[in-house]
Every structure is written in structure tokens, then in C-alpha cells.
Design an enzyme around this catalytic site. Sequence first.
Site, PDB file in Angstrom:
ATOM      1  N   GLU A   1     -12.261 -19.276   5.628  1.00  0.00           N
ATOM      2  CA  GLU A   1     -10.793 -19.218   5.747  1.00  0.00           C
ATOM      3  C   GLU A   1     -10.365 -19.658   7.129  1.00  0.00           C
ATOM      4  O   GLU A   1      -9.244 -20.110   7.324  1.00  0.00           O
ATOM      5  CB  GLU A   1     -10.301 -17.778   5.512  1.00  0.00           C
ATOM      6  CG  GLU A   1     -10.069 -17.441   4.066  1.00  0.00           C
ATOM      7  CD  GLU A   1      -9.334 -16.113   3.941  1.00  0.00           C
ATOM      8  OE1 GLU A   1      -8.130 -16.133   3.695  1.00  0.00           O
ATOM      9  OE2 GLU A   1      -9.981 -15.063   4.095  1.00  0.00           O
TER      10      GLU A   1
ATOM     11  N   HIS B   1       0.823  -1.217   0.000  1.00  0.00           N
ATOM     12  CA  HIS B   1       0.000   0.000   0.000  1.00  0.00           C
ATOM     13  C   HIS B   1       0.856   1.265   0.000  1.00  0.00           C
ATOM     14  O   HIS B   1       0.506   2.270  -0.610  1.00  0.00           O
ATOM     15  CB  HIS B   1      -0.949  -0.002   1.214  1.00  0.00           C
ATOM     16  CG  HIS B   1      -2.051  -1.020   1.074  1.00  0.00           C
ATOM     17  ND1 HIS B   1      -2.797  -1.468   2.136  1.00  0.00           N
ATOM     18  CD2 HIS B   1      -2.526  -1.676  -0.005  1.00  0.00           C
ATOM     19  CE1 HIS B   1      -3.690  -2.357   1.713  1.00  0.00           C
ATOM     20  NE2 HIS B   1      -3.538  -2.502   0.415  1.00  0.00           N
TER      21      HIS B   1
END
Length: 346
Positions: A206, A72
Amino acid sequence: MDLNNFCHELPKVELHAHLNGSLSRSTMLHLKRYYADSGLEDKTNAFFDEFQIGAGDCRNLSDCFQVFSIAHSLTSTPEALAMATTLTLQEFHSDGCCYIELRSTPRNTQYMTKEQYVDTIVHCMQKSSLHLSMLSRFIISINRSYPVAEAEAIAELAIASYKKYPDVVVGLELSGEPTIGKFQDFVPALTRAREAGLKITLHCGEVCNPEEIIEMLKFKPDRIGHGTCIHPRFGGTNDTWSALCASKIPVEVCLTSNVNTKSTPDYDSHHFKDLYEAGVPVIICTDDKGVFTTSLSNEYRICAETFNLDQSRVARLSLDACQHIFADVQKTVVNKVQSFIDKYNI
Ligand code: IMP
Ligand code: ZN
């Protein structure tokens, strides 16, 4: 053709790839140079060793979410984001990908708004379609660890972007740290997006959370990602497994991601086998090819070697995946894969 070449040459579709997790070492070096040349601070020093999570890495799934901030910090301006998108699309194309749905979470940064974030990715996809023989589409991501109000805003942005760019923006997805946030809180935003015409895919199972898995399957997403803890072997229940088998919702399977994050002990025991044998549609994907140092052709090769699939079955995996793409171009993509199958008489 040996298996490596075969998996590379086979036209493939990528349906689960996060942009900022897909940045290769080479792309990150380009971005670092851009930041240095522009006099911008990229705020990161340690790099690849920290960003890349290999097989023997002691970090687990939850630790993985720290590494995205490294990417990022290198995609905070429109120019850098455009560079990251373009280079990543080129890499998928060079790897034999003929259709990609790249996903990303729009961010407000010091240099751009969330709207500019979306516009930048869309424009790169439009440009890339002029010179790459690969179709690319955009799935907008909601990060479940952000406040629900942020998810609502992203859903509104996704709806507006879909209206503005109906040929590029195709879906909305839910991802992020799976132990944070409640799925039910995101249902209103996801429902509005679906009613507006966007397709929905959810990171599902997950971690072990049977109640949430059942809620997600009841929501009837168009696809789910991972599906790791749905089978009772991996902490699912008979109910979660039978709900998935009955729904036949396609699962975006990410072998190396699951192994490297220790969500799955090893390739041999990966739930691909359970899904495949149960006739649940599976789509081989990379998830974060930069973080896990993989590629789509590598994932196909690992799948073929681990589960002893011959070339005809491997080609069929790619062909079947075409049925589950979100854009209305199934026929075009199927034709690409089918021509390869016909050419090599597989
Ligand atoms: P971005 O959306 O392009 O910034 O890609 C990075 C983001 O994708 C991360 O911050 C997570 O929200 C999401 N992501 C990447 N890999 C995973 C995963 O394995 N599970 C859940 N979310 C993920
Ligand atoms: Zn993912």
C-alpha cells in the site's frame, strides 16, 4: 443491457470489504437511531462529511485511518454490530453480489468481548444465508498498528472461531496503517493460523516498502490486497514486480479506494492494467464502500470504462474471481456466474 445494468446484474464476488469501512449513510443513520433510542452515547457528532472520503478530498491514505473510529463508535454493542452486519450484507446482496468474504477486526468494547464480536458477526451471516441468495463468510482481521501480543491473541481467537464455525470463518488477514508495525513480527501468528487451516490475505504494497513486499510474497499468502507499490511505476522495484508475476498470487484490487486516498494518481494509471496484462489474477473489490461511497457494481463499471473492457471480459473478471474464494464452494459460485453468462450469451 447498458453497462450500468450489466455490472449490477452480473453475479459478483466481493473478497475485500472491511465491515466498519463499508457502513453506508443509511446504515449509519439506523445505528445512530438505535443509539439514541437505547439511551447510549455514540460519541460522534460530525458524521458523513467526515466519514466519507470522496474524489476531491484533501485527505490521504494515512488520514483515512482516523475515520474508522467514527464507525467503531456506532458498532460497540452486540445489537449495533448485528445491525451493521445485517444491513451491510443486504446492501451487497442488493448490488448483485452472490458471495462475500466480509472482514473485520474483533474489538473488546464496554459492551462486548472480542469473542462476542466474532459470535455476533457469525450469527448474522448464518441468519442471512436463510433469506439471501448470497453466501457470506468471515475473514478475521489483525490490525498491524496494534501491539504484536494483540495480533497473537486475535490469531488464537481466529483459530478457535474457525474450529467452532468452520462453515463461516475462513481466513485471517493483516491490515491497518501500513507505515506502522513490522510484517516479520506478525509471521508467527499468521503461520499458526495457516497451519490450523485458515487462509491468509495480506494488505501488501500500500506504501512504498520493497523489502516488506518481498517478505510478504515469500510468505506465500493465498491473496494480497491492493499491491499498489509493487510495479516500478509506483515505487516498486524490478524484483518486487517479477516476484509477484512469478508467484501469480491473486490481487484484490480496489480502484476507488486507491484513487480517493491518492495512493494512485487516477483511474487511468491504476496498476490494474499492469496486473491484467501480466496475467496476475485480479479480483475487483470495494475495500470500504461506505468511506469511499462506492459499490461493487460501480467498481466493475469503472474498471470496464477505464480499461475499455467489453461485457465478455467484465463477466470473465467475475468468473475468474470465483477461483480465489476461501470457502470450499467454488463450484456453486462459479455456476451462478456461468448461468448468467449462458443466459445472456456473453
Ligand atoms: P473493521 O476491521 O471492520 O473495524 O474495519 C475498519 C478497519 O479496517 C480499519 O480500522 C483498518 O484497520 C482496516 N482498513 C480499512 N481500510 C483499510 C485500508 O485501505 N488499508 C489498511 N487497512 C484498512
Ligand atoms: Zn483494505
